[in-house]
Design a protein around this motif. Sequence first.
Motif, PDB file in Angstrom:
ATOM      1  N   GLY A   5     111.521  66.206  36.921  1.00 62.28           N
ATOM      2  CA  GLY A   5     111.034  67.546  37.227  1.00 62.28           C
ATOM      3  C   GLY A   5     110.486  67.633  38.644  1.00 62.28           C
ATOM      4  O   GLY A   5     110.421  66.635  39.369  1.00 62.28           O
ATOM      5  N   PRO A   6     110.059  68.827  39.050  1.00 67.53           N
ATOM      6  CA  PRO A   6     109.592  69.032  40.422  1.00 67.53           C
ATOM      7  C   PRO A   6     108.333  68.243  40.775  1.00 67.53           C
ATOM      8  O   PRO A   6     108.081  67.970  41.940  1.00 67.53           O
ATOM      9  CB  PRO A   6     109.329  70.541  40.490  1.00 67.53           C
ATOM     10  CG  PRO A   6     109.222  70.998  39.092  1.00 67.53           C
ATOM     11  CD  PRO A   6     110.019  70.046  38.265  1.00 67.53           C
ATOM     12  N   ASP A   7     107.555  67.831  39.782  1.00 67.59           N
ATOM     13  CA  ASP A   7     106.336  67.078  40.051  1.00 67.59           C
ATOM     14  C   ASP A   7     106.505  65.577  39.832  1.00 67.59           C
ATOM     15  O   ASP A   7     105.559  64.807  40.036  1.00 67.59           O
ATOM     16  CB  ASP A   7     105.191  67.599  39.171  1.00 67.59           C
ATOM     17  CG  ASP A   7     104.869  69.058  39.468  1.00 67.59           C
ATOM     18  OD1 ASP A   7     104.930  69.439  40.658  1.00 67.59           O
ATOM     19  OD2 ASP A   7     104.561  69.796  38.519  1.00 67.59           O
ATOM     20  N   ASP A   8     107.689  65.143  39.400  1.00 71.39           N
ATOM     21  CA  ASP A   8     107.940  63.729  39.129  1.00 71.39           C
ATOM     22  C   ASP A   8     108.318  62.990  40.410  1.00 71.39           C
ATOM     23  O   ASP A   8     108.916  63.562  41.325  1.00 71.39           O
ATOM     24  CB  ASP A   8     109.084  63.561  38.119  1.00 71.39           C
ATOM     25  CG  ASP A   8     108.752  64.165  36.775  1.00 71.39           C
ATOM     26  OD1 ASP A   8     107.561  64.207  36.423  1.00 71.39           O
ATOM     27  OD2 ASP A   8     109.691  64.610  36.084  1.00 71.39           O
ATOM     28  N   ALA A   9     107.983  61.714  40.433  1.00 68.76           N
ATOM     29  CA  ALA A   9     108.366  60.867  41.570  1.00 68.76           C
ATOM     30  C   ALA A   9     109.867  60.581  41.510  1.00 68.76           C
ATOM     31  O   ALA A   9     110.465  60.567  40.427  1.00 68.76           O
ATOM     32  CB  ALA A   9     107.588  59.558  41.516  1.00 68.76           C
ATOM     33  N   LEU A  10     110.445  60.373  42.673  1.00 65.23           N
ATOM     34  CA  LEU A  10     111.857  59.983  42.730  1.00 65.23           C
ATOM     35  C   LEU A  10     112.003  58.587  42.141  1.00 65.23           C
ATOM     36  O   LEU A  10     111.041  57.814  42.112  1.00 65.23           O
ATOM     37  CB  LEU A  10     112.359  60.001  44.173  1.00 65.23           C
ATOM     38  CG  LEU A  10     112.530  61.378  44.783  1.00 65.23           C
ATOM     39  CD1 LEU A  10     112.858  61.263  46.262  1.00 65.23           C
ATOM     40  CD2 LEU A  10     113.621  62.159  44.069  1.00 65.23           C
ATOM     41  N   PRO A  11     113.216  58.237  41.693  1.00 58.62           N
ATOM     42  CA  PRO A  11     113.430  56.898  41.144  1.00 58.62           C
ATOM     43  C   PRO A  11     113.033  55.826  42.161  1.00 58.62           C
ATOM     44  O   PRO A  11     113.152  56.031  43.366  1.00 58.62           O
ATOM     45  CB  PRO A  11     114.939  56.849  40.879  1.00 58.62           C
ATOM     46  CG  PRO A  11     115.379  58.275  40.843  1.00 58.62           C
ATOM     47  CD  PRO A  11     114.418  59.043  41.693  1.00 58.62           C
ATOM     48  N   GLY A  12     112.547  54.689  41.668  1.00 62.37           N
ATOM     49  CA  GLY A  12     112.116  53.606  42.541  1.00 62.37           C
ATOM     50  C   GLY A  12     113.246  52.957  43.321  1.00 62.37           C
ATOM     51  O   GLY A  12     113.034  52.399  44.380  1.00 62.37           O
TER      52      GLY A  12
END
Length: 152
Positions: A5-12
């Motif tokens: 979602g818009p508040d989630d961090a991008l994948p590591g």
Amino acid sequence: MEIIGPDDALPGRRIRRAAVAGPAGSGKSTLARTLCERMGLLYVEFESFFHGPDWTVRETWQADVLEFLDGDKWAIEWQGEEVRERMTGRLDVLVWLDHPRVMTMTRTLIRTLKRRVGRGSKIAGGNVEGPRCTRSSPIAITSSSSPGATTR
């Protein structure tokens, strides 16, 4: 492909393949180009695969898109129903631009007006939006020239 979602961090992990989706005027091409510049990915504007001279559809557009998607690192606009499933299967991330309709409509109108007076962005295939007509769909099928690719 991971959904965030818009508040989630991008994948590591490092993103190598990205597509940008949204309506006309949402900034798909601009964001895809920016991702490429910042992440060292290959960028080819989707329309350059599709549009030939005089608003024709390039006969090889689907094969050309699929060849591009076979690459290891790229970003592109999420378009083309005929190739979208294959594109989605190769993605690390899909960015969905969901701006207010008034914003995208205004951007599209301004872009079209600029193109009509020769001050806007270039259109694939050497096409031009003339002062009295805008074509939103191609009218014939031809082939040939391969789109130009650039690395950033």
